[in-house]
Write a protein that holds these residues in place. Structure first.
Motif, PDB file in Angstrom:
ATOM      1  N   VAL A 279       0.833  -1.205   0.000  1.00 35.80           N
ATOM      2  CA  VAL A 279       0.000   0.000   0.000  1.00 35.80           C
ATOM      3  C   VAL A 279       0.864   1.250   0.000  1.00 35.80           C
ATOM      4  O   VAL A 279       1.892   1.308   0.696  1.00 35.80           O
ATOM      5  CB  VAL A 279      -0.933   0.015   1.235  1.00 35.80           C
ATOM      6  N   VAL A 280       0.438   2.245  -0.780  1.00 38.02           N
ATOM      7  CA  VAL A 280       1.096   3.550  -0.801  1.00 38.02           C
ATOM      8  C   VAL A 280       0.065   4.600  -0.411  1.00 38.02           C
ATOM      9  O   VAL A 280      -1.063   4.586  -0.922  1.00 38.02           O
ATOM     10  CB  VAL A 280       1.660   3.878  -2.199  1.00 38.02           C
ATOM     11  N   THR A 281       0.415   5.512   0.491  1.00 41.00           N
ATOM     12  CA  THR A 281      -0.524   6.542   0.950  1.00 41.00           C
ATOM     13  C   THR A 281       0.060   7.935   0.776  1.00 41.00           C
ATOM     14  O   THR A 281       1.281   8.127   0.800  1.00 41.00           O
ATOM     15  CB  THR A 281      -0.881   6.337   2.438  1.00 41.00           C
ATOM     16  N   TRP A 282      -0.826   8.917   0.623  1.00 39.16           N
ATOM     17  CA  TRP A 282      -0.421  10.315   0.535  1.00 39.16           C
ATOM     18  C   TRP A 282      -1.625  11.210   0.841  1.00 39.16           C
ATOM     19  O   TRP A 282      -2.762  10.758   0.867  1.00 39.16           O
ATOM     20  CB  TRP A 282       0.175  10.639  -0.832  1.00 39.16           C
ATOM     21  N   GLY A 283      -1.327  12.473   1.081  1.00 43.42           N
ATOM     22  CA  GLY A 283      -2.369  13.427   1.455  1.00 43.42           C
ATOM     23  C   GLY A 283      -2.156  13.913   2.873  1.00 43.42           C
ATOM     24  O   GLY A 283      -1.026  13.887   3.395  1.00 43.42           O
TER      25      GLY A 283
END
Length: 520
Positions: A279-283
């Motif tokens: 999983v990759v997350t951003w924000g």
């Protein structure tokens, strides 16, 4: 989606008479369900023929098209429409579809026209574009505006101009549109060639010019509520735009966004599942944009659910990993040992509820139904769960319903508990931060409501009309029920679209004024 009803008219003309005899059939799916015959003068208007065909076949409004599937002009005569001997005419009957913005509704009728009601500033008044709303196929809604895709792939918009209701600056680009996604105040349309056109508030993603050259072969688009978009391209890469703080800037993880399979969004952050299950997350880092603390656990991820400011991932082994704001469900440590063999997760604004393989339920989060201890012994053999921002409603295998969370948000169904049997569908409306309600369609197609009165938790004023209900749509504070005959019943807060009296005649399908015809 319910099956499309199609009425086929086979045309035969007698050389000796200036009248045409039609054999009319109603076909549902592949089954012939009814037939009728009628005669038509060559000078009769297409609109009149369509009305008589509806009466003969006992169906609602529809689109009358020729053998090439081209819609016939309702104002033309049969002769003027160019109908030739031996042609086949088709009356396409589609179920009424309803979409809702924050405080207004838009209904697509069976013939492709649109009826709107509710707050004008949220799209409840479509009079400025009414003549353009013909042959509408689909409608998408932002917080205060609507965007309709027509049969020819063009788009018509109305409502709050700053929130996507004015698409004039890109109108010439809106051709061959396949689908539309919305953030709170902007729209993004995917065209047939895979390119994207955006409009609305620039801060909310209405301006994609900075990444326009990247937006090619787009497969799907997701949006955070606060105002950012993320598009998955055909090569598995991702392009983002909109408010940088809320997910519009993925530059820090861009090199990791490869072979992306799906994207989930919280209010202000994104999480992407890659092909290898990582999983990759951003924000917004405080709302799930930073998964660093659990990154080594995010392997073999099967699906992700999002609350307002947190995420919960189900792994292939049935365990769960959470991150984001602790008070919104980002910390599941108190129940981690119970989160085994998880099948599905539902989210309220600030809590999660997981259905386990044995039908029991585990909840966590700081608010909004995260504590189910008061009903834990009842939560057995649970099949599905629905949520408002502050409560949950679980449907059990025996057809009963168990609720928990804030009473004013629908967490207390005690007043209607004896009526809640065999629900087929449950919908939720949220009028304010502290007011929400549920509406359940039962097996006998009646409706039971509970929760905040302001949000539609009391349907007593329309209860006698809520029969043969097929589907329910919601704004933030009102419900709209579509009945079997295509008519619509509304209730809840008047300022959120509960008052449809101004368009009631358009939302009814009474055919009592149409000429009855003999069945063939």
């Amino acid at each position: 989606m319910p099956p499309v009803l199609t009425a086929v008219a086979a045309l035969q003309r007698s050389v000796s008479q200036l009248r045409e005899s039609f054999a009319l059939n109603v076909i549902e799916g592949s089954l012939l369900t009814a037939t009728a015959t009628l005669n038509a003068d060559l000078h009769e208007e297409v609109a009149a023929l369509k009305l008589r065909a509806r009466a003969a076949l006992g169906v609602g409004a529809g689109r009358l098209v020729d053998s090439s599937a081209f819609p016939l002009d309702a104002n033309s005569t049969i002769q003027g429409a160019g109908i030739q001997n031996g042609d086949s005419l088709t009356l396409h009957i589609c179920r009424v579809q309803i979409q809702a913005s924050r405080a207004a509704f838009a209904a697509i009728l069976g013939d492709g026209r649109v009826v709107t009601w509710g707050a004008a500033h949220c799209g409840g008044d479509s009079s400025a574009v009414q003549d353009q709303l013909q042959n509408v196929q689909h409608i998408q809604a932002s917080y205060g505006a609507f965007a309709a895709i027509l049969g020819d792939g063009s788009v018509v918009t109305w409502g709050d101009a700053g929130g996507g209701g004015d698409s004039s600056s890109v109108q010439h680009q809106l051709k061959d549109v396949q689908q539309i996604q919305a953030s709170q105040n902007a729209f993004a349309a995917i065209l047939s060639d895979g390119s994207v056109v955006t409009w609305g508030s620039a801060r909310s993603g209405g301006d994609s010019s900075a990444v326009q050259d990247q937006l090619k072969n787009v497969q799907q688009i997701q949006a955070t509520r606060e105002g950012a978009f993320a598009a998955i391209l055909s090569d598995g890469s991702v392009a983002t735009w909109g408010d940088a703080e809320y997910g519009g800037d993925s530059s820090a993880v861009q090199d990791q966004l490869k072979n992306v399979q799906q994207i989930q969004a919280s209010d202000s952050a994104f999480s992407a599942i890659l092909g290898d299950g990582s999983v990759v997350t951003w924000g917004d880092e405080d709302c799930g944009g930073d998964s660093g603390a659990v990154q080594d656990q995010l392997k073999n991820v099967k699906q992700i659910q999002a609350a307002a400011a947190a995420f919960a991932a189900i792994l292939n082994d049935g365990s769960v990993v959470t991150w984001g704001a602790a008070h919104c469900g980002g910390d599941s440590s108190a129940v981690q040992d119970q989160l085994q063999n998880v099948q599905h997760i539902q989210a309220s604004y600030g809590a999660f509820a997981a259905i386990l393989g044995d039908g029991s339920v585990v909840t966590w989060g700081g608010c909004g139904g995260g504590d189910s201890r008061a009903v834990q012994d009842q939560l057995k053999n649970v099949h599905q769960i629905q949520a408002t921002a502050g409560a949950f409603a679980a449907v059990l295998g025996n057809g009963s319903v168990v609720t928990w969370g804030a009473a004013g948000m629908g967490g207390d169904s005690g007043a209607v508990q004896d009526q809640l049997t065999n629900p087929q569908q449950i919908q939720a409306a949220q009028a304010s931060q502290n007011a929400a309600a549920f509406a359940a369609i039962l097996g006998d197609e009646s409706v039971v409501t509970w929760g905040s009165v302001r949000s539609g938790g009391d349907s007593s004023t329309v209860q006698d009309q809520l029969k043969k209900v097929q589907q329910i749509q919601v704004s933030q504070g009102a419900f709209a029920a579509i009945l079997h005959d295509g008519s619509v019943v509304t209730w809840g807060a008047a300022d959120f679209g509960a008052d449809s009296s101004a368009v009631r005649d358009q939302l009814q399908t009474d055919r009592s004024d149409e000429e009855p015809l003999r069945w063939g």
